[in-house]
Motif scaffolding. Structure first.
Motif, mmCIF file in Angstrom:
data_model
loop_
_atom_site.group_PDB
_atom_site.id
_atom_site.type_symbol
_atom_site.label_atom_id
_atom_site.label_comp_id
_atom_site.label_asym_id
_atom_site.label_seq_id
_atom_site.Cartn_x
_atom_site.Cartn_y
_atom_site.Cartn_z
ATOM 1 N N UNK A 398 -46.944 8.183 14.880
ATOM 2 C CA UNK A 398 -47.609 7.289 15.631
ATOM 3 C C UNK A 398 -49.729 8.071 15.989
ATOM 4 N N UNK A 399 -49.824 6.873 16.015
ATOM 5 C CA UNK A 399 -51.682 7.806 16.147
ATOM 6 C C UNK A 399 -51.253 7.664 17.568
ATOM 7 N N UNK A 400 -52.731 8.732 18.279
ATOM 8 C CA UNK A 400 -52.518 8.771 19.416
ATOM 9 C C UNK A 400 -54.285 8.405 19.627
ATOM 10 N N UNK A 401 -55.284 7.599 20.481
ATOM 11 C CA UNK A 401 -56.136 7.565 20.748
ATOM 12 C C UNK A 401 -56.415 8.374 22.269
ATOM 13 N N UNK A 402 -57.129 9.703 22.302
ATOM 14 C CA UNK A 402 -57.210 9.446 24.039
ATOM 15 C C UNK A 402 -59.534 10.071 23.670
ATOM 16 N N UNK A 403 -59.378 8.676 24.815
ATOM 17 C CA UNK A 403 -60.986 9.289 25.084
ATOM 18 C C UNK A 403 -60.623 9.258 26.451
ATOM 19 N N UNK A 404 -61.538 10.603 26.616
ATOM 20 C CA UNK A 404 -62.412 10.318 27.485
ATOM 21 C C UNK A 404 -63.832 10.467 28.118
ATOM 22 N N UNK A 405 -63.559 9.188 28.662
ATOM 23 C CA UNK A 405 -64.775 8.600 28.948
ATOM 24 C C UNK A 405 -65.008 7.608 30.240
ATOM 25 N N UNK A 406 -66.196 6.880 30.311
ATOM 26 C CA UNK A 406 -65.614 5.721 31.297
ATOM 27 C C UNK A 406 -65.030 4.464 31.132
ATOM 28 N N UNK A 407 -64.314 4.439 31.979
ATOM 29 C CA UNK A 407 -63.246 3.097 31.590
ATOM 30 C C UNK A 407 -64.111 1.798 31.704
ATOM 31 N N UNK A 408 -64.647 1.506 32.625
ATOM 32 C CA UNK A 408 -65.428 0.553 32.912
ATOM 33 C C UNK A 408 -66.570 0.774 32.215
ATOM 34 N N UNK A 409 -67.495 1.114 32.069
ATOM 35 C CA UNK A 409 -69.025 1.039 30.857
ATOM 36 C C UNK A 409 -69.274 0.021 30.418
ATOM 37 N N UNK A 410 -67.580 -0.116 29.536
ATOM 38 C CA UNK A 410 -68.196 -1.998 28.719
ATOM 39 C C UNK A 410 -68.747 -2.486 29.398
#
Length: 537
Positions: A398-410
């Motif tokens: 599997x591929x795991x994408x892990x984002x340490x960013x603002x979850x609501x920025x979009x």
């Protein structure tokens, strides 16, 4: 109302396992809280972790005090409820409030932008529920300190605005008592991921406006079924989970379908991944996939749609999924109540915070994206990097994408009301790094997961390090332009966020997990560039 589990074409595989469990007396033994079911090594942990079986009854003791708090909050006009908590302290309330359509701001992040957004929203009408089982969770401690300072700066007594949920005897109980905060003590014999029907799930949800008594009623209605050998939804579901994993189908695709429940897969993800992902074994829940494509995958739907599905009210589903996870642990031969690999990333984070991290030079730079890591084939650009990662996924991996960013920025890309909702949603998706999951999922038959850091560290993070050696990891970090200091601590949220990212990737690399970190030197431009490249793969 109870819970119905429809096994569909998976019934044959589950029946054999269910028969073995029933023959060994497991359903009744689990319903009665037998701590020996997972073997002698797991028994000491199980002896202090089975209180969740009785929460439908014992949590009722909390309801009068919760009702008094809710009455005070309403009388004082405090209509912005903020929950500072991680993992089991935040995921269940988030599902409860989304399902009942009551507003709750969840802070399970160290991203400065996301925290600053919450701070800027109706501080004069804000009440903060600080939830931590251990009382020492670094993210929650940071949120508490930041809100205490914000309240004082606004001339508000923090004791009037902060409520604490924790275990008896925790450091947070002591400090909260000294500060004059109202404290709700949770059952110490319940682990965090099994705590949905405890004070951790009930207090913030009730303050936000949810009917938590009904949750307990629905759980109580299904509880008598859990001692049965037949007509036991927890046994049926647990046998399915265990049988599929034994047969090599260890990727559980979770889908919301026609249901009154919103977001339950995110809660299930933590429950199953952290409970089973250890000793090189485990079941990996995948949230957001349209369908199961690989031979190691199968789909379970929440609601009335799909061949294999689970239907029923939320309170009952909480209890049934917990029971099923404990059953799956028995089938797989693991302890479903410990999390032996979670602490490593925390320890790495602490070491990085004590000294400046050594970042090193990027492997390459493609516009606003720096690439760190090692990849075969000498990639020349971001497209080569993403392609190499997809090719690196092993069979049954599997591929795991892990984002340490603002979850609501979009959501900043298109304010509500500026266009029709379809156009607004398209604008959000085009600015949301989580869209990368679907773009890469489309280009591989392997499972692709997505997690917001550090939130996932309290969930799939255990599976990443303790589960099968079959993961490939893509971490995404971003430059911080407007940081938030943590009062009383020698670091900011931005520094803590980066330390958590580097600490986790270090833990993965120490296990020879393939890892790449993408650092966005400009977050908005970086997300747009990353999604554009992925779209063209």
């Amino acid at each position: 109302m109870g819970v119905e589990v429809y096994l569909g074409d998976a019934a044959g595989a589950a029946d054999a396992v269910r028969g073995e469990l029933a023959g060994a007396g497991v359903p009744r033994a689990l319903a009665e809280g037998d701590p020996t079911l997972w073997g002698p090594e797991a028994q000491p942990e199980a002896e202090i972790r089975l209180g969740w079986l009785n929460l439908a009854r014992t949590s009722r003791e909390l309801l009068p005090e919760i009702a008094k708090l809710v009455e005070r909050v309403r009388a004082e006009g405090l209509d912005h409820v903020v929950l500072a908590g991680m993992g089991g302290s935040s995921l269940a309330p988030e599902v409860i409030c989304a399902t009942e359509d009551v507003p709750l701001t969840v802070l399970d992040t160290t991203d400065p932008g996301q925290v600053r957004r919450a701070l800027g929203d109706r501080l004069d009408r804000t009440i903060v529920v600080v939830s931590s089982k251990s009382g020492g969770t670094v993210e929650t401690d940071s949120h508490r300190r930041i809100y205490e300072q914000a309240f004082r700066d606004a001339g508000i007594d923090p004791a009037d605005r902060i409520v604490v949920v924790t275990d008896p005897g925790s450091p947070l109980e002591k400090s909260a008592g000294e500060a004059g905060y109202q404290v709700f003590l949770a059952d110490p014999n319940v682990g965090g991921r099994y705590s949905a029907l405890s004070a951790f799930g009930l207090v913030p949800s009730a303050v936000a406006g949810a009917d938590v008594a009904r949750l307990l009623d629905d759980a109580a209605a299904v509880q008598p079924l859990l001692a049965r050998d037949e007509g036991n939804p927890g046994l049926d579901l647990g046998a399915l989970l265990g049988a599929m994993a034994l047969a090599g189908k260890d990727k559980l695709i979770l889908r919301d379908s026609l249901s009154d429940i919103n977001g339950l897969p995110d809660w299930i993800e933590q429950l199953i991944a952290e409970s089973t992902g250890k000793s090189g074994k485990g079941i990996l829940p995948v949230v957001g996939a349209e369908s199961a494509e690989g031979p190691d995958q199968y789909t379970v739907n929440i609601g009335a749609e799909g061949d294999v599905r689970v239907e029923g009210p939320l309170g009952a589903q909480f209890l049934v999924w917990e029971y099923a996870t404990a059953i799956a642990g028995r089938v797989l031969g693991i302890d479903p109540f410990n999390q032996p690999n979670v602490a490593e990333s925390k320890e790495n984070t602490g070491k990085i915070l004590e000294s400046a991290p050594e970042i090193g030079a990027p492997l390459l730079v493609d516009g606003p994206v720096e690439v760190y890591g090692e990849l075969p084939g000498h990639p020349k650009n971001l497209a080569d990097v993403l392609t190499a990662l997809l090719h690196a996924i092993p069979e049954r991996g599997y591929l795991a994408i892990m984002a340490y960013l603002d979850r609501e920025a979009a959501y900043d890309a298109a304010p509500l009301g500026t266009a029709d909702f379809e156009q607004t949603a398209e604008a959000w998706a085009a600015a949301d790094v989580a869209t990368l999951r679907a773009l890469l999922d489309y280009r591989t038959g392997h499972a692709v997961t997505f997690g917001w850091g550090p939130r996932f560290l309290h969930s799939t993070g255990q599976f990443h390090k303790g589960g099968p050696q079959s993961g490939v990891f893509l971490q995404i970090t971003g430059a911080v332009s407007d940081d938030v200091p943590v009062p009383g601590r020698p670091y900011t949220l931005g520094r803590l966020q980066l330390a958590q990212a580097l600490g986790d990737i270090g833990a993965l690399r120490s296990r020879n997990r393939p890892t790449v970190r993408l650092h966005l030197t400009d977050r908005v431009a970086g997300v747009a560039h990353l999604l554009a490249v992925a779209e063209e793969l």
